[in-house]
Design an enzyme around this catalytic site. Structure first.
Site, PDB file in Angstrom:
ATOM      1  N   ASN A 153       6.016   5.348 -12.928  1.00 19.02           N
ATOM      2  CA  ASN A 153       7.400   4.903 -12.766  1.00 19.02           C
ATOM      3  C   ASN A 153       7.729   3.995 -13.952  1.00 19.02           C
ATOM      4  O   ASN A 153       7.347   2.832 -13.967  1.00 19.02           O
ATOM      5  CB  ASN A 153       7.541   4.145 -11.434  1.00 19.02           C
ATOM      6  CG  ASN A 153       8.927   3.558 -11.254  1.00 19.02           C
ATOM      7  OD1 ASN A 153       9.858   3.915 -11.979  1.00 19.02           O
ATOM      8  ND2 ASN A 153       9.075   2.664 -10.291  1.00 19.02           N
ATOM      9  N   LYS A 177      10.516   2.838 -14.807  1.00 22.50           N
ATOM     10  CA  LYS A 177      11.656   1.932 -14.554  1.00 22.50           C
ATOM     11  C   LYS A 177      12.612   1.998 -15.757  1.00 22.50           C
ATOM     12  O   LYS A 177      12.762   3.059 -16.351  1.00 22.50           O
ATOM     13  CB  LYS A 177      11.157   0.517 -14.260  1.00 22.50           C
ATOM     14  CG  LYS A 177      10.075   0.528 -13.172  1.00 22.50           C
ATOM     15  CD  LYS A 177       9.718  -0.820 -12.653  1.00 22.50           C
ATOM     16  CE  LYS A 177       8.629  -0.671 -11.597  1.00 22.50           C
ATOM     17  NZ  LYS A 177       8.282  -1.918 -10.966  1.00 22.50           N
ATOM     18  N   HIS A 219      12.945   2.747  -3.599  1.00 28.28           N
ATOM     19  CA  HIS A 219      12.134   1.740  -4.299  1.00 28.28           C
ATOM     20  C   HIS A 219      12.680   0.347  -3.961  1.00 28.28           C
ATOM     21  O   HIS A 219      13.882   0.140  -3.873  1.00 28.28           O
ATOM     22  CB  HIS A 219      12.160   1.979  -5.810  1.00 28.28           C
ATOM     23  CG  HIS A 219      11.141   1.154  -6.526  1.00 28.28           C
ATOM     24  ND1 HIS A 219      11.323  -0.187  -6.783  1.00 28.28           N
ATOM     25  CD2 HIS A 219       9.902   1.459  -6.986  1.00 28.28           C
ATOM     26  CE1 HIS A 219      10.249  -0.660  -7.392  1.00 28.28           C
ATOM     27  NE2 HIS A 219       9.368   0.319  -7.527  1.00 28.28           N
ATOM     28  N   GLU A 254      13.020  -2.263  -5.644  1.00 29.82           N
ATOM     29  CA  GLU A 254      13.954  -2.865  -6.603  1.00 29.82           C
ATOM     30  C   GLU A 254      15.379  -2.419  -6.307  1.00 29.82           C
ATOM     31  O   GLU A 254      16.327  -3.195  -6.419  1.00 29.82           O
ATOM     32  CB  GLU A 254      13.531  -2.517  -8.046  1.00 29.82           C
ATOM     33  CG  GLU A 254      12.352  -3.376  -8.477  1.00 29.82           C
ATOM     34  CD  GLU A 254      11.447  -2.760  -9.532  1.00 29.82           C
ATOM     35  OE1 GLU A 254      11.842  -1.779 -10.193  1.00 29.82           O
ATOM     36  OE2 GLU A 254      10.319  -3.271  -9.677  1.00 29.82           O
ATOM     37  N   GLU A 298       4.348   0.272  -1.111  1.00 26.49           N
ATOM     38  CA  GLU A 298       4.395  -0.710  -2.199  1.00 26.49           C
ATOM     39  C   GLU A 298       4.746  -2.079  -1.623  1.00 26.49           C
ATOM     40  O   GLU A 298       5.935  -2.387  -1.435  1.00 26.49           O
ATOM     41  CB  GLU A 298       5.451  -0.315  -3.231  1.00 26.49           C
ATOM     42  CG  GLU A 298       5.138   0.965  -3.965  1.00 26.49           C
ATOM     43  CD  GLU A 298       5.786   0.978  -5.340  1.00 26.49           C
ATOM     44  OE1 GLU A 298       5.070   1.162  -6.323  1.00 26.49           O
ATOM     45  OE2 GLU A 298       7.008   0.791  -5.432  1.00 26.49           O
ATOM     46  N   GLY A 307       4.517  -5.704  -9.943  1.00 27.61           N
ATOM     47  CA  GLY A 307       4.723  -6.449 -11.190  1.00 27.61           C
ATOM     48  C   GLY A 307       4.137  -7.850 -11.170  1.00 27.61           C
ATOM     49  O   GLY A 307       4.423  -8.651 -12.059  1.00 27.61           O
ATOM     50  N   SER A 326       0.981  -3.304  -8.933  1.00 28.64           N
ATOM     51  CA  SER A 326      -0.036  -3.818  -9.864  1.00 28.64           C
ATOM     52  C   SER A 326      -1.293  -2.950  -9.927  1.00 28.64           C
ATOM     53  O   SER A 326      -2.409  -3.466  -9.967  1.00 28.64           O
ATOM     54  CB  SER A 326      -0.387  -5.275  -9.537  1.00 28.64           C
ATOM     55  OG  SER A 326       0.749  -6.090  -9.761  1.00 28.64           O
TER      56      SER A 326
HETATM   57  P1  PGA Z   1       3.823  -2.193 -11.025  1.00 32.10           P
HETATM   58  O1  PGA Z   1       5.086  -1.443 -10.394  1.00 32.10           O
HETATM   59  O2  PGA Z   1       2.719  -1.172 -11.160  1.00 32.10           O
HETATM   60  O3  PGA Z   1       4.307  -2.681 -12.375  1.00 32.10           O
HETATM   61  O4  PGA Z   1       3.441  -3.288 -10.111  1.00 32.10           O
HETATM   62  C1  PGA Z   1       4.929  -0.475  -9.386  1.00 32.10           C
HETATM   63  C2  PGA Z   1       6.262   0.043  -8.918  1.00 32.10           C
HETATM   64  O5  PGA Z   1       7.192  -0.753  -8.759  1.00 32.10           O
HETATM   65  O6  PGA Z   1       6.435   1.252  -8.685  1.00 32.10           O
END
Ligand code: PGA
Length: 246
Positions: free
Chosen positions: A9, A11, A91, A93, A163, A169, A208
């Protein structure tokens, strides 16, 4: 269960130059099924850069209608038209920044399936919810609301990505114990909601994931793949994650 599914992903990251370099350097082997979700403007460029290698491209977000007066939106039908086979919905976010509800996520799931796409549905709790002992009830509620559609006649695949929001992140993934527990719990919810179909739904872990922790994560029961953000932006770290089972 098919091969593990490893999803990048990106983003809102990447560039035209960067993506060419990424696919040139990517070490693609046979241990996992790989999907890249670039920003929508780069989908076509990713598809050309991939050529005939076994790697699918998807879209990070779609709208709930096929076409119409929805300025700035992209439909699943359009994404499928240009060669995106996967859609990511729900997601955290988008749930947090764009205030997307479970109802909207459900509509996006339905619309993507109707367009002939495979769909990754994200679920997960906040730190506050985990600390107050509500992680399971939050995730179960999200799953039940989003999956309240008839999946029996669906040809395409629906995948769940767990997640935990606090792990995204943050540089700190959930512990193996936390992952194991939640994935077993999700499997039970899926069996409850979907009956026997629930046994075959792949459950990804995200939050992460790195080259260092991917092998341990993927070995846990009911972890059928990984959703990778930061560590999927560089070909070397994403290659290591793709080949974690090597
Ligand atoms: P990350 O993001 O691996 O940077 O923690 C995962 C995601 O949001 O899909």
């Amino acid at each position: 269960m098919p091969k593990p599914l490893i999803v990048a992903n990106w983003k809102m990251n990447g560039s035209l130059e960067g993506l060419k370099d990424f696919f040139e350097k990517l070490d693609l082997r046979e241990y996992a099924e790989a999907v890249v979700l670039p920003p929508a403007v780069y989908i076509r460029d990713c598809i050309s850069a991939i050529g005939n290698r076994a790697l699918a491209v998807g879209i990070q977000n779609i709208w709930t209608e096929d076409a119409g007066a929805f300025t700035g939106e992209i439909s699943a039908k359009m994404a499928r038209d240009i060669g995106a086979y996967w859609a990511l919905v729900g997601h955290s976010e988008r749930r947090q920044l764009q205030k997307e509800s479970d109802e909207l996520v459900k509509q996006k799931l339905e619309c993507s399936l109707k367009a002939g796409m495979n769909v990754i549905v994200c679920v997960g709790e906040t730190l506050e919810e985990r600390l107050s002992g509500q992680a399971e009830s939050v995730v179960s509620k999200q799953l039940k609301k989003v999956l309240a559609i008839d999946l029996t006649k669906i040809q395409n695949e629906v995948v769940i990505a767990y997640e935990p929001i606090w792990a995204i992140g943050s540089g700190e993934s959930a512990t193996l114990e936390e992952v194991k527990e939640m994935h077993a719990f999700i499997r039970n919810v899926l069996l409850g909601v979907l009956g026997t179909l629930g046994a075959n739904v792949r459950i990804l872990y995200g939050g992460s994931v790195t080259a260092e922790n991917s092998a341990d994560l993927i070995k846990q029961d009911h972890v059928n793949g990984l959703l990778v953000g930061g560590a999927s932006l560089k070909a070397d770290s994403f290659s290591l994650i793709l080949n974690a089972l090597d």
